[in-house]
Scaffold this motif. Structure first.
Motif, PDB file in Angstrom:
ATOM      1  N   LEU A  60       0.819  -1.205   0.000  1.00  0.00           N
ATOM      2  CA  LEU A  60       0.000   0.000   0.000  1.00  0.00           C
ATOM      3  C   LEU A  60       0.856   1.260   0.000  1.00  0.00           C
ATOM      4  O   LEU A  60       0.497   2.261  -0.627  1.00  0.00           O
ATOM      5  CB  LEU A  60      -0.928   0.005   1.220  1.00  0.00           C
ATOM      6  CG  LEU A  60      -2.088  -0.988   1.163  1.00  0.00           C
ATOM      7  CD1 LEU A  60      -2.815  -1.051   2.503  1.00  0.00           C
ATOM      8  CD2 LEU A  60      -3.073  -0.596   0.054  1.00  0.00           C
ATOM      9  N   ARG A  61       1.989   1.217   0.687  1.00  0.00           N
ATOM     10  CA  ARG A  61       2.864   2.384   0.718  1.00  0.00           C
ATOM     11  C   ARG A  61       3.390   2.703  -0.672  1.00  0.00           C
ATOM     12  O   ARG A  61       3.533   3.872  -1.042  1.00  0.00           O
ATOM     13  CB  ARG A  61       4.023   2.160   1.687  1.00  0.00           C
ATOM     14  CG  ARG A  61       4.851   3.410   1.918  1.00  0.00           C
ATOM     15  CD  ARG A  61       5.743   3.285   3.124  1.00  0.00           C
ATOM     16  NE  ARG A  61       6.665   2.171   3.032  1.00  0.00           N
ATOM     17  CZ  ARG A  61       7.574   1.889   3.967  1.00  0.00           C
ATOM     18  NH1 ARG A  61       7.648   2.634   5.056  1.00  0.00           N
ATOM     19  NH2 ARG A  61       8.388   0.859   3.824  1.00  0.00           N
ATOM     20  N   GLY A  62       3.646   1.656  -1.465  1.00  0.00           N
ATOM     21  CA  GLY A  62       4.069   1.875  -2.839  1.00  0.00           C
ATOM     22  C   GLY A  62       2.976   2.526  -3.672  1.00  0.00           C
ATOM     23  O   GLY A  62       3.235   3.429  -4.480  1.00  0.00           O
ATOM     24  N   LEU A  63       1.727   2.080  -3.481  1.00  0.00           N
ATOM     25  CA  LEU A  63       0.607   2.656  -4.222  1.00  0.00           C
ATOM     26  C   LEU A  63       0.330   4.096  -3.799  1.00  0.00           C
ATOM     27  O   LEU A  63      -0.139   4.911  -4.605  1.00  0.00           O
ATOM     28  CB  LEU A  63      -0.652   1.810  -4.000  1.00  0.00           C
ATOM     29  CG  LEU A  63      -0.621   0.383  -4.562  1.00  0.00           C
ATOM     30  CD1 LEU A  63      -1.870  -0.387  -4.146  1.00  0.00           C
ATOM     31  CD2 LEU A  63      -0.496   0.403  -6.087  1.00  0.00           C
ATOM     32  N   GLU A  64       0.631   4.425  -2.538  1.00  0.00           N
ATOM     33  CA  GLU A  64       0.354   5.764  -2.006  1.00  0.00           C
ATOM     34  C   GLU A  64       1.517   6.731  -2.215  1.00  0.00           C
ATOM     35  O   GLU A  64       1.426   7.900  -1.818  1.00  0.00           O
ATOM     36  CB  GLU A  64       0.068   5.672  -0.504  1.00  0.00           C
ATOM     37  CG  GLU A  64      -1.148   4.844  -0.143  1.00  0.00           C
ATOM     38  CD  GLU A  64      -1.181   4.514   1.344  1.00  0.00           C
ATOM     39  OE1 GLU A  64      -0.263   4.942   2.071  1.00  0.00           O
ATOM     40  OE2 GLU A  64      -2.120   3.827   1.767  1.00  0.00           O
ATOM     41  N   ALA A  65       2.584   6.269  -2.864  1.00  0.00           N
ATOM     42  CA  ALA A  65       3.790   7.090  -2.992  1.00  0.00           C
ATOM     43  C   ALA A  65       3.487   8.431  -3.649  1.00  0.00           C
ATOM     44  O   ALA A  65       3.987   9.483  -3.219  1.00  0.00           O
ATOM     45  CB  ALA A  65       4.855   6.341  -3.777  1.00  0.00           C
ATOM     46  N   GLY A  66       2.655   8.433  -4.691  1.00  0.00           N
ATOM     47  CA  GLY A  66       2.310   9.675  -5.375  1.00  0.00           C
ATOM     48  C   GLY A  66       1.537  10.629  -4.489  1.00  0.00           C
ATOM     49  O   GLY A  66       1.734  11.855  -4.541  1.00  0.00           O
ATOM     50  N   LEU A  67       0.670  10.077  -3.643  1.00  0.00           N
ATOM     51  CA  LEU A  67      -0.121  10.893  -2.724  1.00  0.00           C
ATOM     52  C   LEU A  67       0.775  11.676  -1.773  1.00  0.00           C
ATOM     53  O   LEU A  67       0.522  12.847  -1.475  1.00  0.00           O
ATOM     54  CB  LEU A  67      -1.073   9.992  -1.929  1.00  0.00           C
ATOM     55  CG  LEU A  67      -1.890  10.648  -0.813  1.00  0.00           C
ATOM     56  CD1 LEU A  67      -2.935  11.582  -1.406  1.00  0.00           C
ATOM     57  CD2 LEU A  67      -2.558   9.587   0.062  1.00  0.00           C
ATOM     58  N   VAL A  68       1.835  11.039  -1.324  1.00  0.00           N
ATOM     59  CA  VAL A  68       2.746  11.671  -0.370  1.00  0.00           C
ATOM     60  C   VAL A  68       3.775  12.541  -1.085  1.00  0.00           C
ATOM     61  O   VAL A  68       4.181  13.592  -0.569  1.00  0.00           O
ATOM     62  CB  VAL A  68       3.453  10.594   0.474  1.00  0.00           C
ATOM     63  CG1 VAL A  68       4.453  11.220   1.431  1.00  0.00           C
ATOM     64  CG2 VAL A  68       2.430   9.770   1.240  1.00  0.00           C
ATOM     65  N   ALA A  69       4.204  12.135  -2.280  1.00  0.00           N
ATOM     66  CA  ALA A  69       5.275  12.847  -2.981  1.00  0.00           C
ATOM     67  C   ALA A  69       4.869  14.270  -3.348  1.00  0.00           C
ATOM     68  O   ALA A  69       5.692  15.198  -3.245  1.00  0.00           O
ATOM     69  CB  ALA A  69       5.670  12.077  -4.235  1.00  0.00           C
ATOM     70  N   LEU A  70       3.615  14.473  -3.735  1.00  0.00           N
ATOM     71  CA  LEU A  70       3.188  15.799  -4.193  1.00  0.00           C
ATOM     72  C   LEU A  70       3.295  16.863  -3.112  1.00  0.00           C
ATOM     73  O   LEU A  70       3.915  17.914  -3.334  1.00  0.00           O
ATOM     74  CB  LEU A  70       1.768  15.723  -4.747  1.00  0.00           C
ATOM     75  CG  LEU A  70       1.189  17.038  -5.274  1.00  0.00           C
ATOM     76  CD1 LEU A  70       2.062  17.576  -6.395  1.00  0.00           C
ATOM     77  CD2 LEU A  70      -0.249  16.848  -5.752  1.00  0.00           C
ATOM     78  N   PRO A  71       2.713  16.676  -1.911  1.00  0.00           N
ATOM     79  CA  PRO A  71       2.848  17.718  -0.889  1.00  0.00           C
ATOM     80  C   PRO A  71       4.294  17.955  -0.457  1.00  0.00           C
ATOM     81  O   PRO A  71       4.681  19.091  -0.165  1.00  0.00           O
ATOM     82  CB  PRO A  71       1.993  17.200   0.282  1.00  0.00           C
ATOM     83  CG  PRO A  71       1.780  15.755   0.022  1.00  0.00           C
ATOM     84  CD  PRO A  71       1.819  15.591  -1.453  1.00  0.00           C
ATOM     85  N   PHE A  72       5.129  16.900  -0.433  1.00  0.00           N
ATOM     86  CA  PHE A  72       6.528  17.090  -0.075  1.00  0.00           C
ATOM     87  C   PHE A  72       7.261  17.880  -1.158  1.00  0.00           C
ATOM     88  O   PHE A  72       8.104  18.736  -0.859  1.00  0.00           O
ATOM     89  CB  PHE A  72       7.206  15.742   0.166  1.00  0.00           C
ATOM     90  CG  PHE A  72       7.026  15.219   1.558  1.00  0.00           C
ATOM     91  CD1 PHE A  72       7.829  15.666   2.589  1.00  0.00           C
ATOM     92  CD2 PHE A  72       6.044  14.285   1.847  1.00  0.00           C
ATOM     93  CE1 PHE A  72       7.665  15.199   3.886  1.00  0.00           C
ATOM     94  CE2 PHE A  72       5.861  13.808   3.135  1.00  0.00           C
ATOM     95  CZ  PHE A  72       6.676  14.268   4.160  1.00  0.00           C
ATOM     96  N   ALA A  73       6.932  17.609  -2.436  1.00  0.00           N
ATOM     97  CA  ALA A  73       7.557  18.344  -3.527  1.00  0.00           C
ATOM     98  C   ALA A  73       7.161  19.821  -3.480  1.00  0.00           C
ATOM     99  O   ALA A  73       7.995  20.712  -3.685  1.00  0.00           O
ATOM    100  CB  ALA A  73       7.154  17.729  -4.862  1.00  0.00           C
TER     101      ALA A  73
END
Length: 300
Positions: A60-73
């Motif tokens: 699930l963490r792999g699938l959610e990577a995009g969800l987390v990457a955007l706010p950090f970027a």
């Protein structure tokens, strides 16, 4: 100038760490068979459930990577400063800052039920061993746990450096989940140790909501959440008031189900929000119950 690790580097490192973790789990289990203990340190069915939970959490963490990457970027794009992560001073600052934020994030995860719904998974194990260390919730990113660490990136620390520091933190904590860890003398004043972490996982009344630190125990001492194990009382593990289960789905989603049930039973938006934001175990009164508790005033 050194370059930050790539995604493939992170994947290779994670596989290496996973292999080492499995090796330590096996070694700890074999030692537990040889050692003389007053109680069993392993339940093989529980350990199997923890392994399934770990697999699910990583998928699930792999699938959610995009969800987390955007706010950090976005946070890093609008950073206030630009720290050179490869200097000793910056690394030390990142370590202290990450540990400080981790402490408050961990504390909030015990005191806010919305966050506890994910973290409760980690505390559901009734045996404390290395397999309990990888028993992690599936809904951390969905419920916004990563938001606590966004300010570190916004300040100017590279997201990959933060991920690396959190990885070191969690790797250190892996070795805290054991009954075999000895006391470390004066280091117990500064470092989080197996002795302190056993208290954190214990469900004894005097141990609840204590010893939140990751690698350090100093913030617990500073903010009044440190405690020693109760004298003459064996430590018990697991969730208070919840029947243990070895069903991975029940473990991963059980607290969410209980919270949603309580939200549905609460009357009014304020009471429903109170269920989500209040500490675990506290339930707001329904309107009927509130009326019954009002003092009766004598008519004139």
């Amino acid at each position: 100038m050194p370059t930050l690790p790539t995604f493939s580097d992170h994947s290779s490192l994670r596989l290496t760490v996973l292999g080492l973790a499995l090796g330590f789990m096996l070694l700890e289990y074999l030692l537990s068979r040889l050692a003389s203990h007053d109680h069993e340190t392993h339940d093989l069915k529980e350990s199997a459930a923890s392994l399934v939970l770990a697999v699910g959490q990583n998928l699930l963490r792999g699938l959610e990577a995009g969800l987390v990457a955007l706010p950090f970027a976005l946070a890093y794009e609008h950073r206030l400063f630009d720290f050179d992560t490869f200097t000793v001073t910056a690394l030390l600052a990142l370590f202290i800052l990450t540990e400080f934020v981790y402490y408050w994030h961990h504390r909030a995860s015990h005191r806010v039920r919305w966050l506890w719904a994910t973290h409760a998974v980690h505390h559901s194990a009734t045996k404390l061993n290395f397999t309990a260390a990888i028993r992690l919730g599936w809904t951390g990113n969905i419920s916004g746990h990563f938001v606590f660490f966004l300010p570190i990136v916004w300040l100017g620390f590279n997201p990959f450096a933060l991920i690396g520091m959190l990885g070191i933190n969690l790797l250190y904590q892996f070795f805290l989940h054991t009954e075999f860890g000895p006391r470390l003398g004066p280091l117990e004043w500064v470092l989080n140790t197996p002795t302190h972490h056993r208290v954190h996982h214990a469900c004894n009344r005097d141990c609840l909501d204590k010893n939140y630190g990751g690698m350090l125990i100093v913030f617990d001492r500073l903010f009044g959440t440190f405690t020693e194990a109760p004298a003459g009382e064996p430590l018990r593990y697991g969730l208070v008031g919840v029947r243990p289960s070895n069903n991975p789905l029940s473990i991963a989603l059980g607290e969410w189900g209980r919270m949603i049930r309580d939200v549905r039973q609460a009357d009014g938006l304020g009471a429903k929000l109170a269920v989500i934001l209040a500490p675990p175990g506290s339930k707001p009164k329904r309107r009927e119950e509130a009326r019954l508790d009002r003092p009766v005033t004598e008519k004139r």
